[in-house]
Design a protein around this motif. Structure first.
Motif, PDB file in Angstrom:
ATOM      1  N   VAL A   1       0.875  -1.174   0.000  1.00  0.00           N
ATOM      2  CA  VAL A   1       0.000   0.000   0.000  1.00  0.00           C
ATOM      3  C   VAL A   1       0.910   1.222   0.000  1.00  0.00           C
ATOM      4  O   VAL A   1       1.727   1.383   0.922  1.00  0.00           O
ATOM      5  CB  VAL A   1      -0.944   0.014   1.218  1.00  0.00           C
ATOM      6  N   ASN A   2       0.812   2.018  -1.038  1.00  0.00           N
ATOM      7  CA  ASN A   2       1.675   3.193  -1.204  1.00  0.00           C
ATOM      8  C   ASN A   2       3.157   2.821  -1.146  1.00  0.00           C
ATOM      9  O   ASN A   2       3.984   3.557  -0.598  1.00  0.00           O
ATOM     10  CB  ASN A   2       1.348   4.255  -0.153  1.00  0.00           C
ATOM     11  N   GLY A   3       3.476   1.646  -1.682  1.00  0.00           N
ATOM     12  CA  GLY A   3       4.850   1.180  -1.716  1.00  0.00           C
ATOM     13  C   GLY A   3       5.318   0.479  -0.456  1.00  0.00           C
ATOM     14  O   GLY A   3       6.411  -0.105  -0.444  1.00  0.00           O
ATOM     15  N   ARG A   4       4.528   0.501   0.592  1.00  0.00           N
ATOM     16  CA  ARG A   4       4.893  -0.139   1.858  1.00  0.00           C
ATOM     17  C   ARG A   4       4.422  -1.590   1.850  1.00  0.00           C
ATOM     18  O   ARG A   4       3.255  -1.866   1.612  1.00  0.00           O
ATOM     19  CB  ARG A   4       4.255   0.596   3.031  1.00  0.00           C
ATOM     20  N   GLU A   5       5.342  -2.510   2.104  1.00  0.00           N
ATOM     21  CA  GLU A   5       4.982  -3.929   2.114  1.00  0.00           C
ATOM     22  C   GLU A   5       4.072  -4.240   3.290  1.00  0.00           C
ATOM     23  O   GLU A   5       4.413  -3.990   4.444  1.00  0.00           O
ATOM     24  CB  GLU A   5       6.241  -4.791   2.190  1.00  0.00           C
ATOM     25  N   MET A   6       2.905  -4.814   2.983  1.00  0.00           N
ATOM     26  CA  MET A   6       1.929  -5.164   4.006  1.00  0.00           C
ATOM     27  C   MET A   6       1.771  -6.686   4.148  1.00  0.00           C
ATOM     28  O   MET A   6       1.577  -7.194   5.244  1.00  0.00           O
ATOM     29  CB  MET A   6       0.568  -4.542   3.673  1.00  0.00           C
ATOM     30  N   GLN A   7       1.831  -7.385   3.034  1.00  0.00           N
ATOM     31  CA  GLN A   7       1.714  -8.847   3.038  1.00  0.00           C
ATOM     32  C   GLN A   7       2.873  -9.419   2.240  1.00  0.00           C
ATOM     33  O   GLN A   7       3.151  -8.966   1.128  1.00  0.00           O
ATOM     34  CB  GLN A   7       0.394  -9.290   2.405  1.00  0.00           C
ATOM     35  N   ALA A   8       3.550 -10.408   2.799  1.00  0.00           N
ATOM     36  CA  ALA A   8       4.632 -11.104   2.105  1.00  0.00           C
ATOM     37  C   ALA A   8       4.586 -12.557   2.545  1.00  0.00           C
ATOM     38  O   ALA A   8       4.846 -12.864   3.711  1.00  0.00           O
ATOM     39  CB  ALA A   8       5.986 -10.478   2.424  1.00  0.00           C
ATOM     40  N   SER A   9       4.232 -13.434   1.629  1.00  0.00           N
ATOM     41  CA  SER A   9       4.024 -14.829   2.014  1.00  0.00           C
ATOM     42  C   SER A   9       4.256 -15.719   0.800  1.00  0.00           C
ATOM     43  O   SER A   9       4.863 -15.306  -0.195  1.00  0.00           O
ATOM     44  CB  SER A   9       2.609 -15.014   2.589  1.00  0.00           C
ATOM     45  N   ASN A  10       3.777 -16.937   0.905  1.00  0.00           N
ATOM     46  CA  ASN A  10       3.868 -17.911  -0.171  1.00  0.00           C
ATOM     47  C   ASN A  10       2.599 -18.744  -0.141  1.00  0.00           C
ATOM     48  O   ASN A  10       2.067 -19.033   0.949  1.00  0.00           O
ATOM     49  CB  ASN A  10       5.107 -18.804   0.009  1.00  0.00           C
ATOM     50  N   THR A  11       2.099 -19.116  -1.309  1.00  0.00           N
ATOM     51  CA  THR A  11       0.866 -19.906  -1.351  1.00  0.00           C
ATOM     52  C   THR A  11       1.039 -21.281  -0.711  1.00  0.00           C
ATOM     53  O   THR A  11       0.050 -21.984  -0.481  1.00  0.00           O
ATOM     54  CB  THR A  11       0.367 -20.061  -2.799  1.00  0.00           C
ATOM     55  N   ALA A  12       2.263 -21.655  -0.377  1.00  0.00           N
ATOM     56  CA  ALA A  12       2.493 -22.901   0.364  1.00  0.00           C
ATOM     57  C   ALA A  12       1.902 -22.839   1.768  1.00  0.00           C
ATOM     58  O   ALA A  12       1.719 -23.885   2.414  1.00  0.00           O
ATOM     59  CB  ALA A  12       3.989 -23.192   0.443  1.00  0.00           C
TER      60      ALA A  12
END
Length: 276
Positions: free
Chosen positions: A189-200
């Motif tokens: 959001v506005n360049g700020r990472e909010m979610q970082a994951s893997n579909t695993a």
């Protein structure tokens, strides 16, 4: 293949296949049946959501860490809700914050979307992915106040406002993503990472979802399945992070691309208008 859907200068809507040089060749025929790629270079005036869904089925609480951040127990069966097809929004087009049925708690949810390509009923898990046409990025935008308090115990009211289902930018055919449960997924959001994951991290992988949803039920071609969102949603943060006019949300998935949408307030009806 990477398939796009677009509007040309005359206003006609087509599908096309992206080429290595960045151009696209127009498709003739039925995306869910017989089609061929023409030599005509696509004249893209507006990039659209890659499909116009027949139905949209959402899955809640399908990432382990997301269930943990909400304090919910891991579900024993997939948690299912629906969005109306009219909730679809195109890449680069605005997510509109509801003002007629006002919400001040609109949240982002980056998700992998699955597009069913041929009828699926009582499908076995080991055969499920054969029914998939392809995959795209989705944002399961959610008005948390309507989802939790104003929906009569159902999630649908808070999930299906207009523009609450951005899809895109491309549909990647299933043959190019052999394992949909090994893909990195990221929301900013506005360049700020909010979610970082893997579909695993999914509790119920894509094949299991298709097996479950097709039980005694026919999933028709054009059905879109939103497979759940990872940890990091705005609702779970302290303090909560809600979308505001002027924000920009991007959902990126490995092997597919990045879906970006600005955020604005729902326009008010003009004076004397019906508001319908």
């Amino acid at each position: 293949m990477q398939i796009i859907r677009y509007r040309d200068a005359a206003g006609a809507i087509h599908h096309a296949v992206r080429q290595p040089d960045g151009s696209a060749r127009r498709i003739e025929g039925d995306l869910y049946g017989e089609f061929h790629i023409t030599e005509e270079v696509a004249a893209v005036r507006q990039l659209l959501a890659p499909v116009q869904p027949l139905a949209i089925i959402g899955i809640g609480l399908n990432y382990r860490r997301h269930a943990e951040e909400t304090g919910a127990p891991l579900p024993e069966q997939p948690v299912v809700f629906m969005k109306l097809p009219g909730a679809v929004q195109h890449p680069q087009a605005p997510i509109r914050l509801p003002r007629h049925l006002r919400s001040d708690q609109v949240d982002f949810e980056g998700e992998l979307a699955v597009v069913i390509g041929r009828p699926a009923r009582n499908v076995r898990r080991q055969d499920a992915l054969r029914h998939v046409l392809g995959y795209t990025c989705a944002n399961d935008v959610s008005a948390r106040d309507w989802q939790k308090l104003g929906g009569g115990g159902q999630w649908c009211r808070g999930k299906t406002f207009d523009t609450f289902c951005p899809l895109g930018p491309v549909l990647v055919t299933a043959d190019e993503l052999a394992d949909p449960n090994r893909l990195s997924i990221r929301t900013t959001v506005n360049g700020r990472e909010m979610q970082a994951s893997n579909t695993a991290d999914m509790i119920f992988e894509v094949a299991r979802l298709i097996e479950f949803l097709s039980g005694s039920t026919t999933l028709m071609p054009g059905t879109v399945i939103l497979t759940g969102t990872p940890a990091g949603v705005g609702m779970a943060r302290q303090p909560p992070v809600w979308l505001c006019p002027g924000d920009t949300v991007s959902v990126g998935i490995e092997g597919i691309g990045v879906l970006t949408n600005p955020v604005e307030a729902e326009p008010q009806p003009s004076a004397g208008g019906s508001g319908a």
